[in-house]
Design a protein around this motif. Sequence first.
Motif, PDB file in Angstrom:
ATOM      1  N   THR A 240       0.817  -1.216   0.000  1.00 24.52           N
ATOM      2  CA  THR A 240       0.000   0.000   0.000  1.00 24.52           C
ATOM      3  C   THR A 240       0.846   1.260   0.000  1.00 24.52           C
ATOM      4  O   THR A 240       0.496   2.266  -0.616  1.00 24.52           O
ATOM      5  CB  THR A 240      -0.935   0.021   1.234  1.00 24.52           C
ATOM      6  N   TYR A 241       1.989   1.198   0.698  1.00 28.81           N
ATOM      7  CA  TYR A 241       2.862   2.371   0.837  1.00 28.81           C
ATOM      8  C   TYR A 241       4.285   1.992   0.409  1.00 28.81           C
ATOM      9  O   TYR A 241       5.173   1.811   1.248  1.00 28.81           O
ATOM     10  CB  TYR A 241       2.862   2.865   2.287  1.00 28.81           C
ATOM     11  N   PRO A 242       4.515   1.860  -0.895  1.00 31.50           N
ATOM     12  CA  PRO A 242       5.824   1.377  -1.378  1.00 31.50           C
ATOM     13  C   PRO A 242       6.991   2.297  -1.031  1.00 31.50           C
ATOM     14  O   PRO A 242       8.140   1.854  -1.008  1.00 31.50           O
ATOM     15  CB  PRO A 242       5.627   1.288  -2.899  1.00 31.50           C
ATOM     16  N   GLU A 243       6.708   3.556  -0.729  1.00 28.22           N
ATOM     17  CA  GLU A 243       7.792   4.520  -0.482  1.00 28.22           C
ATOM     18  C   GLU A 243       8.148   4.628   0.997  1.00 28.22           C
ATOM     19  O   GLU A 243       8.983   5.457   1.380  1.00 28.22           O
ATOM     20  CB  GLU A 243       7.397   5.905  -1.026  1.00 28.22           C
ATOM     21  N   VAL A 244       7.558   3.827   1.860  1.00 34.35           N
ATOM     22  CA  VAL A 244       7.822   3.943   3.298  1.00 34.35           C
ATOM     23  C   VAL A 244       9.308   3.686   3.598  1.00 34.35           C
ATOM     24  O   VAL A 244       9.861   2.665   3.188  1.00 34.35           O
ATOM     25  CB  VAL A 244       6.927   2.977   4.111  1.00 34.35           C
ATOM     26  N   PRO A 245       9.994   4.600   4.294  1.00 39.93           N
ATOM     27  CA  PRO A 245      11.405   4.370   4.639  1.00 39.93           C
ATOM     28  C   PRO A 245      11.525   3.238   5.657  1.00 39.93           C
ATOM     29  O   PRO A 245      10.817   3.221   6.660  1.00 39.93           O
ATOM     30  CB  PRO A 245      11.842   5.713   5.261  1.00 39.93           C
ATOM     31  N   HIS A 246      12.428   2.298   5.380  1.00 42.48           N
ATOM     32  CA  HIS A 246      12.614   1.165   6.280  1.00 42.48           C
ATOM     33  C   HIS A 246      14.069   0.725   6.260  1.00 42.48           C
ATOM     34  O   HIS A 246      14.773   0.896   5.268  1.00 42.48           O
ATOM     35  CB  HIS A 246      11.695   0.005   5.887  1.00 42.48           C
ATOM     36  N   TYR A 247      14.501   0.148   7.387  1.00 42.53           N
ATOM     37  CA  TYR A 247      15.893  -0.257   7.556  1.00 42.53           C
ATOM     38  C   TYR A 247      15.933  -1.615   8.241  1.00 42.53           C
ATOM     39  O   TYR A 247      15.165  -1.867   9.170  1.00 42.53           O
ATOM     40  CB  TYR A 247      16.648   0.778   8.414  1.00 42.53           C
ATOM     41  N   PRO A 248      16.832  -2.514   7.816  1.00 42.40           N
ATOM     42  CA  PRO A 248      16.939  -3.827   8.470  1.00 42.40           C
ATOM     43  C   PRO A 248      17.245  -3.667   9.954  1.00 42.40           C
ATOM     44  O   PRO A 248      18.005  -2.787  10.366  1.00 42.40           O
ATOM     45  CB  PRO A 248      18.115  -4.492   7.742  1.00 42.40           C
ATOM     46  N   HIS A 249      16.619  -4.524  10.757  1.00 46.55           N
ATOM     47  CA  HIS A 249      16.853  -4.494  12.204  1.00 46.55           C
ATOM     48  C   HIS A 249      16.937  -5.942  12.696  1.00 46.55           C
ATOM     49  O   HIS A 249      15.928  -6.545  13.082  1.00 46.55           O
ATOM     50  CB  HIS A 249      15.733  -3.738  12.918  1.00 46.55           C
ATOM     51  N   GLY A 250      18.154  -6.476  12.637  1.00 43.49           N
ATOM     52  CA  GLY A 250      18.346  -7.863  13.052  1.00 43.49           C
ATOM     53  C   GLY A 250      17.711  -8.822  12.060  1.00 43.49           C
ATOM     54  O   GLY A 250      17.255  -8.434  10.978  1.00 43.49           O
ATOM     55  N   ALA A 251      17.672 -10.079  12.433  1.00 42.81           N
ATOM     56  CA  ALA A 251      17.114 -11.100  11.540  1.00 42.81           C
ATOM     57  C   ALA A 251      15.586 -11.060  11.594  1.00 42.81           C
ATOM     58  O   ALA A 251      14.990 -11.128  12.659  1.00 42.81           O
ATOM     59  CB  ALA A 251      17.617 -12.478  11.957  1.00 42.81           C
ATOM     60  N   GLY A 252      14.993 -10.909  10.427  1.00 44.66           N
ATOM     61  CA  GLY A 252      13.544 -11.034  10.337  1.00 44.66           C
ATOM     62  C   GLY A 252      12.742  -9.793  10.663  1.00 44.66           C
ATOM     63  O   GLY A 252      11.512  -9.844  10.705  1.00 44.66           O
ATOM     64  N   HIS A 253      13.420  -8.656  10.921  1.00 41.75           N
ATOM     65  CA  HIS A 253      12.691  -7.446  11.277  1.00 41.75           C
ATOM     66  C   HIS A 253      13.225  -6.228  10.530  1.00 41.75           C
ATOM     67  O   HIS A 253      14.368  -6.219  10.073  1.00 41.75           O
ATOM     68  CB  HIS A 253      12.779  -7.181  12.789  1.00 41.75           C
ATOM     69  N   HIS A 254      12.391  -5.232  10.437  1.00 38.67           N
ATOM     70  CA  HIS A 254      12.785  -3.936   9.891  1.00 38.67           C
ATOM     71  C   HIS A 254      12.282  -2.822  10.807  1.00 38.67           C
ATOM     72  O   HIS A 254      11.262  -2.971  11.481  1.00 38.67           O
ATOM     73  CB  HIS A 254      12.207  -3.729   8.483  1.00 38.67           C
ATOM     74  N   LYS A 255      13.025  -1.712  10.776  1.00 37.43           N
ATOM     75  CA  LYS A 255      12.623  -0.517  11.501  1.00 37.43           C
ATOM     76  C   LYS A 255      11.987   0.429  10.481  1.00 37.43           C
ATOM     77  O   LYS A 255      12.530   0.639   9.399  1.00 37.43           O
ATOM     78  CB  LYS A 255      13.851   0.117  12.147  1.00 37.43           C
ATOM     79  N   VAL A 256      10.831   0.984  10.843  1.00 38.50           N
ATOM     80  CA  VAL A 256      10.104   1.893   9.957  1.00 38.50           C
ATOM     81  C   VAL A 256      10.159   3.299  10.547  1.00 38.50           C
ATOM     82  O   VAL A 256      10.128   3.477  11.765  1.00 38.50           O
ATOM     83  CB  VAL A 256       8.641   1.428   9.798  1.00 38.50           C
ATOM     84  N   ALA A 257      10.248   4.313   9.681  1.00 40.93           N
ATOM     85  CA  ALA A 257      10.377   5.698  10.132  1.00 40.93           C
ATOM     86  C   ALA A 257       9.054   6.225  10.689  1.00 40.93           C
ATOM     87  O   ALA A 257       8.095   6.453   9.941  1.00 40.93           O
ATOM     88  CB  ALA A 257      10.851   6.581   8.984  1.00 40.93           C
ATOM     89  N   ALA A 258       9.008   6.420  12.010  1.00 42.08           N
ATOM     90  CA  ALA A 258       7.788   6.899  12.667  1.00 42.08           C
ATOM     91  C   ALA A 258       7.385   8.275  12.153  1.00 42.08           C
ATOM     92  O   ALA A 258       6.196   8.553  11.967  1.00 42.08           O
ATOM     93  CB  ALA A 258       7.985   6.929  14.179  1.00 42.08           C
TER      94      ALA A 258
END
Length: 336
Positions: A240-258
Amino acid sequence: MPHSLQPLHTFALSSQCQNFVEITDSAQLKSQCFKVPFCLLGEGSNTIFLNDYAGTVIKMATQGITITERSHDFLVSVAAGENWHQLVTYLLEQGIAGFENLALIPGTVGAAPVQNIGAYGVEIAQFIEAVDYFDIDSGSFKSLTNQQCHFAYRESVFKHALKNKAVITQVHFKLSKIWQPVLSYGPLQQLKNPTPQQVCAQVIQTRNSKLPNPYKLANAGSFFKNPIITNSELAQLITTYPEVPHYPHGAGHHKVAAGWLIEQAGLKGYKIADIEVHQQQALVLVNHGNSTGDDLINMIAHIQDIVLTRYNISLEHEVRLIDQHNECHISLEQSV
Protein backbone atom coordinates in the motif's frame (compact mmCIF):
# COMPACT_ATOMS: atom_id res chain seq x y z
CA MET A 1 10.13 23.44 49.43
CA PRO A 2 8.37 23.61 46.03
CA HIS A 3 10.67 24.19 43.07
CA SER A 4 9.65 25.06 39.50
CA LEU A 5 10.28 22.28 36.96
CA GLN A 6 9.41 24.35 33.90
CA PRO A 7 13.04 25.44 33.25
CA LEU A 8 14.37 21.95 34.06
CA HIS A 9 12.73 20.06 31.17
CA THR A 10 12.88 21.27 27.60
CA PHE A 11 9.19 20.63 26.87
CA ALA A 12 8.59 23.28 29.57
CA LEU A 13 5.13 22.37 30.81
CA SER A 14 4.29 24.41 33.89
CA SER A 15 4.91 22.19 36.93
CA GLN A 16 6.79 22.02 40.19
CA CYS A 17 8.27 19.43 42.54
CA GLN A 18 8.25 19.16 46.32
CA ASN A 19 12.07 19.08 46.61
CA PHE A 20 15.01 19.65 44.27
CA VAL A 21 18.60 18.43 44.77
CA GLU A 22 21.61 19.04 42.49
CA ILE A 23 24.43 16.50 42.67
CA THR A 24 27.85 17.99 41.83
CA ASP A 25 29.92 15.25 43.52
CA SER A 26 28.97 11.56 43.35
CA ALA A 27 29.84 11.24 47.06
CA GLN A 28 26.70 13.28 47.78
CA LEU A 29 24.65 10.26 46.72
CA LYS A 30 25.70 8.38 49.86
CA SER A 31 23.89 10.89 52.07
CA GLN A 32 20.98 11.50 49.68
CA CYS A 33 17.55 10.30 50.83
CA PHE A 34 15.94 8.22 48.10
CA LYS A 35 12.54 8.16 49.69
CA VAL A 36 9.89 7.41 47.08
CA PRO A 37 8.90 9.20 44.98
CA PHE A 38 12.09 10.53 43.44
CA CYS A 39 13.08 11.28 39.85
CA LEU A 40 16.60 11.35 38.39
CA LEU A 41 17.19 14.12 35.87
CA GLY A 42 19.96 15.21 33.52
CA GLU A 43 19.20 18.16 31.26
CA GLY A 44 15.52 17.24 30.97
CA SER A 45 15.65 16.92 27.17
CA ASN A 46 13.95 13.50 27.14
CA THR A 47 11.73 13.92 30.21
CA ILE A 48 8.38 15.67 30.52
CA PHE A 49 6.68 16.45 33.83
CA LEU A 50 2.98 16.20 33.02
CA ASN A 51 1.90 17.89 36.25
CA ASP A 52 3.19 18.77 39.71
CA TYR A 53 5.56 16.08 41.02
CA ALA A 54 4.93 15.00 44.62
CA GLY A 55 8.52 14.08 45.36
CA THR A 56 12.21 14.92 44.98
CA VAL A 57 13.90 15.65 41.65
CA ILE A 58 17.61 14.77 41.75
CA LYS A 59 19.65 16.46 39.01
CA MET A 60 23.04 14.95 38.13
CA ALA A 61 25.49 17.81 37.47
CA THR A 62 28.86 16.10 37.99
CA GLN A 63 31.71 17.07 35.64
CA GLY A 64 34.94 15.50 34.45
CA ILE A 65 36.51 13.83 31.36
CA THR A 66 39.55 11.52 31.49
CA ILE A 67 41.20 10.17 28.32
CA THR A 68 43.53 7.16 28.48
CA GLU A 69 45.37 6.12 25.32
CA ARG A 70 45.65 2.35 24.80
CA SER A 71 47.28 0.34 22.04
CA HIS A 72 44.25 0.15 19.73
CA ASP A 73 41.81 2.63 21.19
CA PHE A 74 41.13 5.47 23.61
CA LEU A 75 39.36 4.87 26.91
CA VAL A 76 37.25 7.95 27.63
CA SER A 77 35.75 8.12 31.13
CA VAL A 78 33.09 10.80 31.54
CA ALA A 79 31.08 12.06 34.51
CA ALA A 80 27.30 11.72 34.26
CA GLY A 81 26.58 15.46 34.27
CA GLU A 82 28.69 16.36 31.23
CA ASN A 83 26.79 17.66 28.20
CA TRP A 84 26.66 15.04 25.45
CA HIS A 85 27.16 17.27 22.40
CA GLN A 86 30.01 19.16 24.06
CA LEU A 87 31.71 15.79 24.66
CA VAL A 88 31.35 14.91 20.95
CA THR A 89 32.95 18.16 19.80
CA TYR A 90 35.65 18.07 22.51
CA LEU A 91 36.77 14.59 21.48
CA LEU A 92 36.92 15.57 17.81
CA GLU A 93 39.16 18.48 18.80
CA GLN A 94 41.41 15.91 20.52
CA GLY A 95 41.52 13.83 17.33
CA ILE A 96 39.22 11.13 18.74
CA ALA A 97 36.40 10.16 16.37
CA GLY A 98 33.41 7.82 16.54
CA PHE A 99 30.63 9.91 18.08
CA GLU A 100 30.12 12.26 15.12
CA ASN A 101 26.82 10.62 13.99
CA LEU A 102 25.48 11.35 17.49
CA ALA A 103 26.30 15.07 17.39
CA LEU A 104 23.72 17.55 18.66
CA ILE A 105 21.68 14.96 20.56
CA PRO A 106 20.58 16.94 23.62
CA GLY A 107 21.12 15.72 27.15
CA THR A 108 23.82 14.47 29.48
CA VAL A 109 26.34 11.64 29.27
CA GLY A 110 24.68 9.87 32.21
CA ALA A 111 21.36 9.76 30.39
CA ALA A 112 22.90 8.36 27.19
CA PRO A 113 23.16 4.68 28.25
CA VAL A 114 19.69 4.61 29.84
CA GLN A 115 17.93 4.67 26.52
CA ASN A 116 20.91 3.77 24.36
CA ILE A 117 20.82 6.99 22.35
CA GLY A 118 21.26 6.63 18.62
CA ALA A 119 21.08 8.46 15.31
CA TYR A 120 22.09 8.01 11.67
CA GLY A 121 22.92 4.31 11.96
CA VAL A 122 24.94 4.52 15.20
CA GLU A 123 23.99 3.61 18.77
CA ILE A 124 25.98 4.56 21.86
CA ALA A 125 26.01 0.94 23.07
CA GLN A 126 28.67 0.01 20.52
CA PHE A 127 31.17 2.31 22.27
CA ILE A 128 30.42 1.62 25.93
CA GLU A 129 32.95 -0.48 27.85
CA ALA A 130 31.41 -0.04 31.30
CA VAL A 131 28.92 2.05 33.25
CA ASP A 132 29.54 3.03 36.88
CA TYR A 133 26.55 3.63 39.11
CA PHE A 134 25.44 4.19 42.68
CA ASP A 135 23.35 1.27 43.91
CA ILE A 136 20.54 2.78 45.96
CA ASP A 137 19.63 -0.40 47.86
CA SER A 138 23.16 -1.17 49.07
CA GLY A 139 24.40 2.42 49.25
CA SER A 140 27.55 1.46 47.35
CA PHE A 141 29.15 2.23 43.99
CA LYS A 142 29.13 -0.54 41.37
CA SER A 143 29.97 -1.08 37.71
CA LEU A 144 28.43 -2.96 34.81
CA THR A 145 30.10 -4.26 31.66
CA ASN A 146 28.56 -3.51 28.27
CA GLN A 147 26.96 -6.97 28.18
CA GLN A 148 25.47 -6.54 31.64
CA CYS A 149 23.73 -3.34 30.49
CA HIS A 150 21.42 -5.39 28.20
CA PHE A 151 21.38 -2.77 25.47
CA ALA A 152 18.73 -2.88 22.75
CA TYR A 153 16.98 -0.29 20.58
CA ARG A 154 16.30 2.61 23.02
CA GLU A 155 16.58 0.09 25.86
CA SER A 156 18.91 -0.91 28.70
CA VAL A 157 18.90 -2.55 32.11
CA PHE A 158 18.52 0.94 33.59
CA LYS A 159 14.99 1.11 32.18
CA HIS A 160 14.04 -2.25 33.63
CA ALA A 161 15.79 -4.30 36.36
CA LEU A 162 17.70 -1.26 37.66
CA LYS A 163 14.96 1.32 37.19
CA ASN A 164 14.85 3.58 40.27
CA LYS A 165 17.61 1.45 41.79
CA ALA A 166 20.69 2.94 40.13
CA VAL A 167 22.15 6.41 39.62
CA ILE A 168 24.66 6.45 36.76
CA THR A 169 27.78 8.31 37.88
CA GLN A 170 30.30 7.71 35.07
CA VAL A 171 30.41 6.13 31.62
CA HIS A 172 33.53 4.53 30.13
CA PHE A 173 33.75 4.60 26.33
CA LYS A 174 36.23 2.90 24.03
CA LEU A 175 36.87 4.63 20.72
CA SER A 176 38.99 2.88 18.14
CA LYS A 177 42.05 4.56 16.65
CA ILE A 178 40.96 3.15 13.28
CA TRP A 179 37.98 5.25 12.22
CA GLN A 180 35.28 3.91 9.92
CA PRO A 181 32.58 6.39 8.86
CA VAL A 182 28.95 5.25 9.03
CA LEU A 183 27.23 6.83 6.04
CA SER A 184 24.21 4.59 5.53
CA TYR A 185 21.49 7.05 6.54
CA GLY A 186 19.92 9.93 4.63
CA PRO A 187 22.10 12.90 3.71
CA LEU A 188 25.27 11.19 4.97
CA GLN A 189 25.14 8.96 1.90
CA GLN A 190 26.18 11.89 -0.30
CA LEU A 191 29.53 12.32 1.50
CA LYS A 192 32.59 10.97 -0.32
CA ASN A 193 35.58 9.94 1.81
CA PRO A 194 34.69 12.46 4.52
CA THR A 195 36.68 13.35 7.60
CA PRO A 196 35.02 12.85 11.01
CA GLN A 197 34.61 16.62 11.20
CA GLN A 198 32.75 16.66 7.88
CA VAL A 199 30.40 13.90 9.06
CA CYS A 200 29.79 15.83 12.26
CA ALA A 201 29.09 19.04 10.33
CA GLN A 202 26.60 17.24 8.07
CA VAL A 203 24.79 15.71 11.05
CA ILE A 204 24.57 19.11 12.76
CA GLN A 205 23.30 20.76 9.58
CA THR A 206 20.70 18.02 9.06
CA ARG A 207 19.47 18.08 12.65
CA ASN A 208 19.26 21.88 12.66
CA SER A 209 17.21 21.82 9.46
CA LYS A 210 14.75 19.27 10.85
CA LEU A 211 14.64 19.70 14.61
CA PRO A 212 13.66 22.88 16.43
CA ASN A 213 16.04 24.21 19.05
CA PRO A 214 14.38 23.27 22.38
CA TYR A 215 15.68 26.47 23.98
CA LYS A 216 13.85 28.55 21.37
CA LEU A 217 10.74 26.39 20.85
CA ALA A 218 9.94 23.99 23.68
CA ASN A 219 10.17 20.33 22.62
CA ALA A 220 11.64 17.01 23.73
CA GLY A 221 13.23 15.95 20.43
CA SER A 222 12.10 12.80 18.64
CA PHE A 223 8.91 11.90 20.47
CA PHE A 224 8.15 8.41 19.19
CA LYS A 225 10.30 5.33 18.69
CA ASN A 226 10.71 4.07 15.14
CA PRO A 227 8.51 0.95 15.24
CA ILE A 228 10.10 -2.43 14.60
CA ILE A 229 7.97 -4.76 12.48
CA THR A 230 8.45 -8.23 10.99
CA ASN A 231 9.53 -8.68 7.39
CA SER A 232 6.09 -10.08 6.53
CA GLU A 233 4.42 -7.03 8.10
CA LEU A 234 6.74 -4.81 6.07
CA ALA A 235 5.90 -6.66 2.85
CA GLN A 236 2.22 -6.07 3.52
CA LEU A 237 2.81 -2.38 4.33
CA ILE A 238 4.82 -1.85 1.13
CA THR A 239 1.95 -3.12 -1.03
CA THR A 240 0.00 0.00 0.00
CA TYR A 241 2.86 2.37 0.84
CA PRO A 242 5.82 1.38 -1.38
CA GLU A 243 7.79 4.52 -0.48
CA VAL A 244 7.82 3.94 3.30
CA PRO A 245 11.41 4.37 4.64
CA HIS A 246 12.61 1.16 6.28
CA TYR A 247 15.89 -0.26 7.56
CA PRO A 248 16.94 -3.83 8.47
CA HIS A 249 16.85 -4.49 12.20
CA GLY A 250 18.35 -7.86 13.05
CA ALA A 251 17.11 -11.10 11.54
CA GLY A 252 13.54 -11.03 10.34
CA HIS A 253 12.69 -7.45 11.28
CA HIS A 254 12.78 -3.94 9.89
CA LYS A 255 12.62 -0.52 11.50
CA VAL A 256 10.10 1.89 9.96
CA ALA A 257 10.38 5.70 10.13
CA ALA A 258 7.79 6.90 12.67
CA GLY A 259 8.07 10.49 11.43
CA TRP A 260 7.11 9.41 7.92
CA LEU A 261 4.08 7.49 9.18
CA ILE A 262 2.86 10.52 11.13
CA GLU A 263 3.52 12.95 8.28
CA GLN A 264 1.84 10.80 5.62
CA ALA A 265 -1.18 10.49 7.90
CA GLY A 266 -1.59 14.25 7.47
CA LEU A 267 -0.74 15.19 11.04
CA LYS A 268 1.95 17.83 10.44
CA GLY A 269 0.74 21.04 12.02
CA TYR A 270 -2.06 19.30 13.94
CA LYS A 271 -2.73 21.10 17.24
CA ILE A 272 -4.35 20.36 20.57
CA ALA A 273 -4.35 23.51 22.70
CA ASP A 274 -0.79 24.88 22.31
CA ILE A 275 0.81 21.50 21.54
CA GLU A 276 1.55 20.96 17.86
CA VAL A 277 3.01 18.31 15.56
CA HIS A 278 6.01 20.24 14.25
CA GLN A 279 5.66 21.75 10.77
CA GLN A 280 9.13 20.61 9.60
CA GLN A 281 9.51 17.27 11.42
CA ALA A 282 6.42 15.24 12.28
CA LEU A 283 8.36 13.13 14.79
CA VAL A 284 8.63 16.18 17.07
CA LEU A 285 5.88 17.64 19.24
CA VAL A 286 6.31 21.26 20.27
CA ASN A 287 4.81 23.27 23.11
CA HIS A 288 3.90 26.85 22.24
CA GLY A 289 3.21 27.69 25.86
CA ASN A 290 -0.29 27.45 27.24
CA SER A 291 -0.78 23.70 27.49
CA THR A 292 -1.22 21.05 30.16
CA GLY A 293 -0.16 17.46 30.65
CA ASP A 294 -3.68 16.36 29.67
CA ASP A 295 -3.34 18.19 26.35
CA LEU A 296 -0.13 16.28 25.66
CA ILE A 297 -1.70 12.94 26.64
CA ASN A 298 -4.58 13.64 24.25
CA MET A 299 -2.13 14.47 21.47
CA ILE A 300 -0.14 11.27 21.99
CA ALA A 301 -3.30 9.16 22.04
CA HIS A 302 -4.63 10.85 18.87
CA ILE A 303 -1.41 10.21 16.94
CA GLN A 304 -1.28 6.58 18.13
CA ASP A 305 -4.90 6.06 17.10
CA ILE A 306 -4.45 7.54 13.62
CA VAL A 307 -1.25 5.56 12.93
CA LEU A 308 -2.76 2.29 14.18
CA THR A 309 -5.91 2.78 12.10
CA ARG A 310 -4.02 3.71 8.94
CA TYR A 311 -1.01 1.37 9.04
CA ASN A 312 -1.86 -1.23 11.73
CA ILE A 313 1.29 -0.16 13.59
CA SER A 314 1.42 0.75 17.29
CA LEU A 315 3.59 3.74 18.15
CA GLU A 316 5.43 3.97 21.48
CA HIS A 317 6.60 7.29 22.85
CA GLU A 318 10.35 7.53 23.31
CA VAL A 319 10.17 10.46 25.72
CA ARG A 320 9.93 9.71 29.45
CA LEU A 321 6.66 10.99 30.91
CA ILE A 322 6.40 11.69 34.65
CA ASP A 323 3.07 12.11 36.41
CA GLN A 324 2.47 13.03 40.05
CA HIS A 325 4.28 9.99 41.47
CA ASN A 326 5.77 7.80 38.72
CA GLU A 327 6.89 7.42 35.16
CA CYS A 328 3.88 6.59 33.02
CA HIS A 329 3.27 5.19 29.54
CA ILE A 330 0.51 6.34 27.21
CA SER A 331 -0.98 3.64 25.01
CA LEU A 332 -4.29 3.23 23.25
CA GLU A 333 -5.45 0.84 25.97
CA GLN A 334 -4.96 3.60 28.53
CA SER A 335 -6.38 6.39 26.46
CA VAL A 336 -9.75 4.96 25.45
